[in-house]
Design a protein around this motif. Structure first.
Motif, PDB file in Angstrom:
ATOM      1  N   HIS A  52       0.831  -1.205   0.000  1.00 13.81           N
ATOM      2  CA  HIS A  52       0.000   0.000   0.000  1.00 13.81           C
ATOM      3  C   HIS A  52       0.865   1.255   0.000  1.00 13.81           C
ATOM      4  N   VAL A  53       1.976   1.210   0.734  1.00 12.58           N
ATOM      5  CA  VAL A  53       2.907   2.342   0.755  1.00 12.58           C
ATOM      6  C   VAL A  53       3.472   2.567  -0.642  1.00 12.58           C
ATOM      7  N   GLN A  54       3.864   1.492  -1.302  1.00 16.77           N
ATOM      8  CA  GLN A  54       4.402   1.603  -2.660  1.00 16.77           C
ATOM      9  C   GLN A  54       3.374   2.216  -3.604  1.00 16.77           C
ATOM     10  N   ALA A  55       2.113   1.805  -3.469  1.00 18.19           N
ATOM     11  CA  ALA A  55       1.058   2.339  -4.334  1.00 18.19           C
ATOM     12  C   ALA A  55       0.856   3.830  -4.091  1.00 18.19           C
ATOM     13  N   ALA A  56       0.907   4.256  -2.824  1.00 15.82           N
ATOM     14  CA  ALA A  56       0.738   5.673  -2.491  1.00 15.82           C
ATOM     15  C   ALA A  56       1.891   6.504  -3.051  1.00 15.82           C
ATOM     16  N   ILE A  57       3.106   5.975  -2.938  1.00 17.89           N
ATOM     17  CA  ILE A  57       4.276   6.679  -3.464  1.00 17.89           C
ATOM     18  C   ILE A  57       4.191   6.794  -4.986  1.00 17.89           C
ATOM     19  N   GLN A  58       3.706   5.746  -5.640  1.00 24.53           N
ATOM     20  CA  GLN A  58       3.535   5.791  -7.096  1.00 24.53           C
ATOM     21  C   GLN A  58       2.539   6.879  -7.490  1.00 24.53           C
ATOM     22  N   ARG A  59       1.463   7.017  -6.708  1.00 21.56           N
ATOM     23  CA  ARG A  59       0.467   8.065  -6.987  1.00 21.56           C
ATOM     24  C   ARG A  59       1.088   9.448  -6.847  1.00 21.56           C
ATOM     25  N   LEU A  60       1.896   9.633  -5.810  1.00 20.38           N
ATOM     26  CA  LEU A  60       2.565  10.921  -5.607  1.00 20.38           C
ATOM     27  C   LEU A  60       3.538  11.206  -6.750  1.00 20.38           C
ATOM     28  N   ALA A  61       4.192  10.159  -7.241  1.00 21.97           N
ATOM     29  CA  ALA A  61       5.126  10.324  -8.349  1.00 21.97           C
ATOM     30  C   ALA A  61       4.390  10.746  -9.623  1.00 21.97           C
ATOM     31  N   LEU A  62       3.206  10.180  -9.853  1.00 17.52           N
ATOM     32  CA  LEU A  62       2.416  10.536 -11.031  1.00 17.52           C
ATOM     33  C   LEU A  62       2.000  12.002 -10.992  1.00 17.52           C
ATOM     34  N   GLN A  63       1.918  12.573  -9.786  1.00 18.70           N
ATOM     35  CA  GLN A  63       1.530  13.975  -9.632  1.00 18.70           C
ATOM     36  C   GLN A  63       2.744  14.894  -9.484  1.00 18.70           C
ATOM     37  N   ASN A  64       3.938  14.333  -9.692  1.00 17.63           N
ATOM     38  CA  ASN A  64       5.184  15.112  -9.642  1.00 17.63           C
ATOM     39  C   ASN A  64       5.504  15.649  -8.253  1.00 17.63           C
ATOM     40  N   VAL A 152     -13.257  19.525 -10.772  1.00 19.13           N
ATOM     41  CA  VAL A 152     -12.083  19.385 -11.637  1.00 19.13           C
ATOM     42  C   VAL A 152     -11.060  20.472 -11.330  1.00 19.13           C
ATOM     43  N   LEU A 153     -11.519  21.730 -11.275  1.00 21.79           N
ATOM     44  CA  LEU A 153     -10.621  22.831 -10.939  1.00 21.79           C
ATOM     45  C   LEU A 153     -10.036  22.648  -9.538  1.00 21.79           C
ATOM     46  N   SER A 154     -10.871  22.206  -8.611  1.00 20.48           N
ATOM     47  CA  SER A 154     -10.420  22.011  -7.234  1.00 20.48           C
ATOM     48  C   SER A 154      -9.340  20.946  -7.158  1.00 20.48           C
ATOM     49  N   SER A 155      -9.499  19.861  -7.917  1.00 22.58           N
ATOM     50  CA  SER A 155      -8.518  18.782  -7.918  1.00 22.58           C
ATOM     51  C   SER A 155      -7.192  19.243  -8.513  1.00 22.58           C
ATOM     52  N   ILE A 156      -7.257  19.995  -9.610  1.00 18.30           N
ATOM     53  CA  ILE A 156      -6.038  20.520 -10.228  1.00 18.30           C
ATOM     54  C   ILE A 156      -5.331  21.464  -9.265  1.00 18.30           C
ATOM     55  N   LEU A 157      -6.109  22.296  -8.583  1.00 29.91           N
ATOM     56  CA  LEU A 157      -5.536  23.259  -7.647  1.00 29.91           C
ATOM     57  C   LEU A 157      -4.848  22.565  -6.479  1.00 29.91           C
ATOM     58  N   GLU A 158      -5.426  21.477  -5.998  1.00 36.06           N
ATOM     59  CA  GLU A 158      -4.806  20.733  -4.897  1.00 36.06           C
ATOM     60  C   GLU A 158      -3.398  20.282  -5.276  1.00 36.06           C
ATOM     61  N   ASN A 159      -3.239  19.782  -6.492  1.00 35.48           N
ATOM     62  CA  ASN A 159      -1.921  19.349  -6.948  1.00 35.48           C
ATOM     63  C   ASN A 159      -0.962  20.532  -7.063  1.00 35.48           C
ATOM     64  N   LEU A 160      -1.437  21.632  -7.617  1.00 39.23           N
ATOM     65  CA  LEU A 160      -0.590  22.811  -7.774  1.00 39.23           C
ATOM     66  C   LEU A 160      -0.161  23.376  -6.423  1.00 39.23           C
ATOM     67  N   MET A 161      -1.042  23.312  -5.432  1.00 36.04           N
ATOM     68  CA  MET A 161      -0.696  23.834  -4.113  1.00 36.04           C
ATOM     69  C   MET A 161       0.354  22.951  -3.436  1.00 36.04           C
ATOM     70  N   LEU A 162       0.256  21.643  -3.633  1.00 34.99           N
ATOM     71  CA  LEU A 162       1.282  20.749  -3.088  1.00 34.99           C
ATOM     72  C   LEU A 162       2.639  21.047  -3.736  1.00 34.99           C
ATOM     73  N   ARG A 163       2.637  21.224  -5.027  1.00 36.07           N
ATOM     74  CA  ARG A 163       3.879  21.531  -5.727  1.00 36.07           C
ATOM     75  C   ARG A 163       4.401  22.902  -5.318  1.00 36.07           C
ATOM     76  N   SER A 164       3.499  23.818  -5.038  1.00 35.14           N
ATOM     77  CA  SER A 164       3.905  25.145  -4.570  1.00 35.14           C
ATOM     78  C   SER A 164       4.587  25.071  -3.211  1.00 35.14           C
ATOM     79  N   SER A 165       4.138  24.139  -2.360  1.00 43.98           N
ATOM     80  CA  SER A 165       4.750  24.011  -1.041  1.00 43.98           C
ATOM     81  C   SER A 165       6.218  23.599  -1.171  1.00 43.98           C
ATOM     82  N   LEU A 166       6.534  22.771  -2.171  1.00 48.44           N
ATOM     83  CA  LEU A 166       7.923  22.387  -2.430  1.00 48.44           C
ATOM     84  C   LEU A 166       8.721  23.591  -2.919  1.00 48.44           C
TER      85      LEU A 166
END
Length: 231
Positions: A52-64, A152-166
């Motif tokens: 399950h950890v591997q699957a979660a990490i793969q999902r995070l990788a797909l979202q950069n 859809v916009l909310s989901s895209i924004l969630e990813n952008l905000m995570l990337r912004s935190s980096l």
């Protein structure tokens, strides 16, 4: 629901739990850019299954959000200066769309959530807890995504905000978050009055201000002392 469906649903929920835990830690800078994600440690910390950890990490990788490299494993992504600029360009497009889609009626439907957030944000900015300040200021943008009622916009924004935190963790020039409470209040005031055009203009100014506070220099990334970060 059959046994197989229940099993799949349980696995999905568990992967989501791990995904959320890692995402939250990254967003609040507990896991800074470059941090190695050692599966065994995550399994122990979250009481999780390695698959399950591997699957979660793969999902995070797909979202950069996470980068997986041969012989190095997984680590929290370290966005380049160009990627950081691209993320802010995307945020300007997406957050303008979010704001322009928020009507007075939608604001009224979400009044309690907006008021609760602004109270929390005010309390955070009055403190000296940098992680809490960053979390609440970032949550404002996520809140607008929910108020827009566009999943859809909310989901895209969630990813952008995570990337912004980096990006903030790597490139912010000082310890004072640039995302200001007063600027958020101005945007809300425009939305509450039904002037979505002014709200969109204020949001663009706000995002330009945020980007101007970052020092985009690929050659001067701060070093991370894990012992200090995890103390």
């Amino acid at each position: 629901m059959g046994m197989s469906s229940r099993k799949n649903s349980g696995k999905q929920q568990e992967v989501q739990r791990i995904f959320d835990a890692l995402s939250s830690a990254i967003a609040r800078h507990s896991l800074p850019p470059g941090t190695r994600l050692v599966e065994a440690q995550i399994v122990e910390a979250l009481g999780a299954n390695r698959n399950h950890v591997q699957a979660a990490i793969q999902r995070l990788a797909l979202q950069n959000i996470v980068t997986i490299e041969p012989n190095r494993g997984a680590h929290v992504s370290e966005p380049s200066a160009q990627e950081a600029r691209d993320v802010f360009e995307a945020r300007r497009a997406v957050e303008r769309g979010v704001v322009e889609s928020i009507s007075q009626e939608k604001m009224k439907r979400h009044t309690k959530a907006v008021e609760a957030h602004m109270h929390a944000e005010h309390g955070a900015t009055a403190s000296d807890d940098r992680r809490t300040i960053i979390r609440e200021l970032c949550n404002f943008h996520l809140l607008l995504g929910k108020v827009s009622e566009n999943k859809v916009l909310s989901s895209i924004l969630e990813n952008l905000m995570l990337r912004s935190s980096l990006i903030v963790a790597l490139y912010q020039r000082n310890d004072i978050p640039a995302c200001q409470h007063s600027e958020h209040q101005e945007i809300l005031s425009a939305l509450e009055s039904g002037d979505s055009g002014r709200a969109a203009a204020l949001m663009l100014d706000h995002l330009n201000h945020l980007e101007s506070e970052l020092q985009f220099n690929d050659e001067s990334k701060p070093s991370i002392d894990l012992r200090e970060a995890l103390a």
